[in-house]
Every structure is written in C-alpha cells, then in structure tokens.
Design an enzyme around this catalytic site. Structure first.
Site, mmCIF file in Angstrom:
data_model
loop_
_atom_site.group_PDB
_atom_site.id
_atom_site.type_symbol
_atom_site.label_atom_id
_atom_site.label_comp_id
_atom_site.label_asym_id
_atom_site.label_seq_id
_atom_site.Cartn_x
_atom_site.Cartn_y
_atom_site.Cartn_z
ATOM 1 N NE ARG A 249 21.192 -69.470 -53.750
ATOM 2 C CZ ARG A 249 21.921 -70.358 -53.912
ATOM 3 N NH1 ARG A 249 21.497 -71.552 -54.166
ATOM 4 N NH2 ARG A 249 23.420 -70.281 -53.847
ATOM 5 C CB VAL A 250 20.130 -72.947 -47.664
ATOM 6 C CG1 VAL A 250 21.087 -72.820 -46.771
ATOM 7 C CG2 VAL A 250 18.787 -73.382 -47.260
ATOM 8 C CG ASP A 252 26.727 -71.424 -47.161
ATOM 9 O OD1 ASP A 252 25.939 -71.285 -46.510
ATOM 10 O OD2 ASP A 252 27.081 -72.757 -47.665
ATOM 11 C CD GLU A 253 29.870 -63.381 -45.842
ATOM 12 O OE1 GLU A 253 29.936 -62.010 -45.757
ATOM 13 O OE2 GLU A 253 30.279 -64.055 -44.740
ATOM 14 C CB CYS A 267 27.661 -66.286 -55.068
ATOM 15 S SG CYS A 267 28.995 -67.633 -54.561
ATOM 16 C CD GLU A 296 33.317 -64.177 -48.607
ATOM 17 O OE1 GLU A 296 33.777 -64.591 -49.526
ATOM 18 O OE2 GLU A 296 32.417 -63.431 -48.085
ATOM 19 N N GLY A 297 33.761 -67.882 -48.431
ATOM 20 C CA GLY A 297 34.897 -68.581 -48.951
ATOM 21 C C GLY A 297 34.708 -70.083 -48.775
ATOM 22 N NE ARG A 298 33.892 -74.021 -52.597
ATOM 23 C CZ ARG A 298 34.584 -74.223 -53.772
ATOM 24 N NH1 ARG A 298 35.808 -74.854 -53.478
ATOM 25 N NH2 ARG A 298 34.225 -73.809 -55.091
ATOM 26 C CG ASP A 336 32.769 -76.675 -49.126
ATOM 27 O OD1 ASP A 336 32.854 -76.109 -48.128
ATOM 28 O OD2 ASP A 336 31.898 -76.593 -50.018
ATOM 29 N NE ARG A 338 30.513 -74.071 -48.601
ATOM 30 C CZ ARG A 338 29.759 -74.241 -49.793
ATOM 31 N NH1 ARG A 338 29.166 -73.197 -49.971
ATOM 32 N NH2 ARG A 338 30.413 -74.883 -50.884
#
Length: 425
Positions: A249-250, A252-253, A267, A296-298, A336, A338
């Site tokens: 699993r990858v 994101d915070e 999440c 954090e937050g995308r 997004d 990211r």
C-alpha cells in the site's frame, strides 16, 4: 551582463547571470556527484551540511522541513552550528542492497540510494573531515494497533511470534527516507527544461534558494518537504524477488484520520487494512510493504483541507458526493495537488519489479507505478464494511470519478443522494 548583488555594481563580462551568493564557485574541495554511477565513491557523497560551506555540493540542507527548527535552535543558543553527528552504531539494522534500478538512467531521481551507509561507503571523505549525513535510516520496531488486535479477535490474523506476538505486536523494519532531488532528471520526468524547473521552484518558494538560478553547476536539491517512511513486513531482500508474493500500500498522509481517527475519510481504515494484509502476506511466506508519504490534504495542506470540509458541509443541499471534487477545486484551485511521478522511486530503491497485491483505488498511483516499469497483478479497493458513514461521500465520489473499485458505481441522482453529516453546532 552580470550584477554583483553585494556591491550593486554592474560587471563588464558578457556572462548573463545574477550572483546572489557570496561563496566561491568551482572549489576543488567540493566532491563531485555523478548521478547513477555504480560505485559510491565514483557517484560521490551528497554534502548538504552548512558547517563547512565550501564543501557543499547541493542546494538546500539536510532534514527537509525541519531545517527551520534547527535554525531556531541555533539562534536560541541551544544547538551548536558546528555540530557533527557521531555515526557510531547508527548503521542500518538491515541492509538495502544495490539494485539494477539504482543505475538505470532516470529511474531513481528523488532520493539518494547510497544515503543509508555513508559511514561505510564514504568513510574516506569522513576521514578527511567532510561533514556528511545520512539521508536514509533503517531500524526495527513493533507496531501496536487496535485494528490488528481486532483482526486477531476476528480470526483474520493469528499470532506466530515471528511477525505477530501473542499480545498483538507486529514486528517490522522501518526505513526513513529524506528527499534528494537530481534536478536534471526531475525536469526530464516532468517534461520540462531544467532551467524552467529551477526558475519555477525559485519563484514559488519566494526566492528561498537563489542557487537554483545562480548555480547551474549544482545539480542536486534537498527540498524543504517531508520525508517518506517504508514499513517492511518480512525479509527486506524479498522485495526484489518477483517469485515472492508482495502486498503493498502506498499511502499519502492524512493526520486527522491516520492519527486521530476522523471519520470523514477512509484513510486510516484503508491504511490499517493494508497493514493487516501485508502482515498476512508475510505470514504465508511473502513480504508486505507500506510506504507512507507526507502529502497532507492531497498536498494542499491541512488548513486548506479543513476549509474544504466546511465548504462542503455548508453548501446548499449539504455535503454531497455529486459535488465532492467541485468544492475542493473552488477552495484550492485544483482537485488534487499531489503528483505521483516521483512516488515509484522508493519502490525502485528496493528493486521492486512486481507487486502481486496493490491496495489502492487511485489511478494516479497505479499509472505512475505501472508506467515506471513495475508489474501490478491485483488491485484491491477498501472493503465496504470498513468505510465510515461520513466517508461515503468521499468514496462514492471517487468511484464515480473513475477510481478503481470492486463495487457498484453510483451516478446521477443516486450519486446526489449520497450525503454526509452536517456540521454539528
């Protein structure tokens, strides 16, 4: 034309640049970095310490976003600016062996694969007095998660004392990775000219690193962003073995959910279920991997995320899956922020070529992994029973937007009827 910022006088040379730094250029004592070289001494160490500025060969400094705290500690007199870390007994508890991916052009560009063993690989530089710090650290730990104990109580996991103890502790290898960007390769991956990338980074950080536009000879940047942590369940060497089942699993915070259990998103349940399945894979002879990125937050930040929450729940008709992404874009300017182009680098650090089970619904993550040359056999979405009620808005909106799912995809009026909880007064 050149302008000496210190004197303010215009130079008469034909070189068109602005020198914003006062240190000399092309010092013979600066170790050269040959990115992608197969021998660490030929590659050269990354020197981002500021104790001896004349030896630096990169832009920025170690510790990413924590550099400001270090500066404040120095300013307050509680930290010596000339401190050199004592690396005795800090060596990795498990070795990350060199992989063919380390030496493939442009394969690993956002971290330093030689960053874990500087005391071993660059000892001759250390003996000469160079202040070199690791950018990767490897240690052992035990995880204590209530979800793991719940899985044991439900019979989904059993204690074996190799990976899971009788009281539910999970044995794991942890790898902390600081970002190290090779700017020419980063620019190439994003389809940019290196000069354009440097200019944008300089401008959008408020001119934080003038070397980006004045020192084209410095090809490495230590960006002031968060680090990445990999959690390995099983033998680290099995990550590169395509015959050994790998569950990954990858992630994101998401501080609100991951740490504090907020129920507006999926999440934490997706993360903990990924951990559970990674452990289960290790127990049946495979290996599990969780990679945790600070985005954090995308990558919009937590302040922006909370503003979006308010906008979603205060809009006419309440929080709805039909307008989930629209409200984010209205507040943040983008759905997004990211970018996943650099994400597969950590997978290539371990020599991963095949992921048998990928816990992710994100097409951005899947595409980045697959496009980097890693085979993905199975994609797994979050089990429906793990989705909190208030997170139905998020999950249905993502499914409708084309995220991978094993379940039914709602649309039209059905999607509009998926409502979240109102703000509680």
């Amino acid at each position: 034309m050149s302008i000496d910022i210190k004197s303010g006088h215009q130079a008469k040379s034909g070189i068109n640049h602005i020198r914003l730094t006062s240190h000399k250029i092309d010092l013979p004592s600066v170790p050269q970095i040959k990115w992608g070289a197969q021998d660490p001494m030929e590659r050269g160490p990354v020197v981002g310490t500021v104790s001896e500025r004349e030896n630096r060969n990169c832009i920025g400094s170690h510790s990413g976003s924590y550099t400001i705290y270090r500066a404040l500690s120095i300013a307050s007199g509680k930290f010596s600016p000339s401190h050199r870390p004592d690396l005795n007994n800090t060596e990795p508890t498990d070795s990350i062996e060199p992989q063919p991916s380390w030496f493939e052009p442009d394969r690993i560009i956002s971290l330093d694969p030689w960053g874990a063993n500087v005391a071993r690989d660059f000892h001759s530089y250390l003996d000469q007095g160079y202040n070199i710090q690791p950018t990767i650290a490897v240690t052992q730990a035990r995880l204590q998660l209530p979800e793991i104990r719940e899985a044991m109580a439900a019979g989904r996991l059993q204690a074996d004392e190799k990976f899971v103890t009788a009281n539910g502790d999970v044995k794991v290898t942890k790898v902390a990775i600081d970002p190290v960007w090779h700017l020419p390769s980063v620019a190439k991956r994003f389809g940019l000219e290196e000069s354009e990338l440097r200019k944008i980074l300089f401008k959008e950080t408020g001119g934080m690193f003038p070397e980006l536009v004045t020192r084209s000879d410095l090809k490495v940047l230590l960006p002031p962003i968060g680090s990445t942590t990999a959690y390995i369940f099983g033998d680290i060497k099995d990550l590169s073995n395509t015959d050994v089942e790998l569950t990954c699993r990858v992630h994101d915070e998401c501080n609100g959910s991951d740490v504090f259990g907020s129920d507006i998103c999926t999440c934490r349940p997706y993360l903990t279920y990924g951990i559970e399945d990674a452990v289960r894979t290790a127990q049946r002879g495979g290996v599990g991997l969780i990679v945790y990125f600070r985005k954090e937050g995308r990558a919009l930040g937590e302040v922006t995320k909370f503003l979006v929450y308010n906008a979603r729940k205060r809009q006419k008709g309440g929080d709805s899956a039909a307008t989930y992404f629209e409200r984010t874009e209205c507040v943040a300017g983008v759905q997004d922020a990211r970018f996943q182009e650099l994400m597969p680098d950590v997978l290539h650090l371990f020599g991963i070529k095949k992921i048998h089970n990928l816990h992710s619904m994100s097409n951005m993550k899947y595409d980045a992994i697959a496009n980097s040359g890693i085979e993905v056999v199975n994609r797994l979405s979050i089990p429906p029973e793990l989705i909190p009620d208030d997170a139905q808005v998020e999950i249905e909106a993502k499914k409708a937007a084309g995220y991978f799912t094993d379940g039914e995809v709602k649309s039209g009026e059905t999607l509009e009827n998926v409502k979240g909880r109102d703000l509680e007064e």
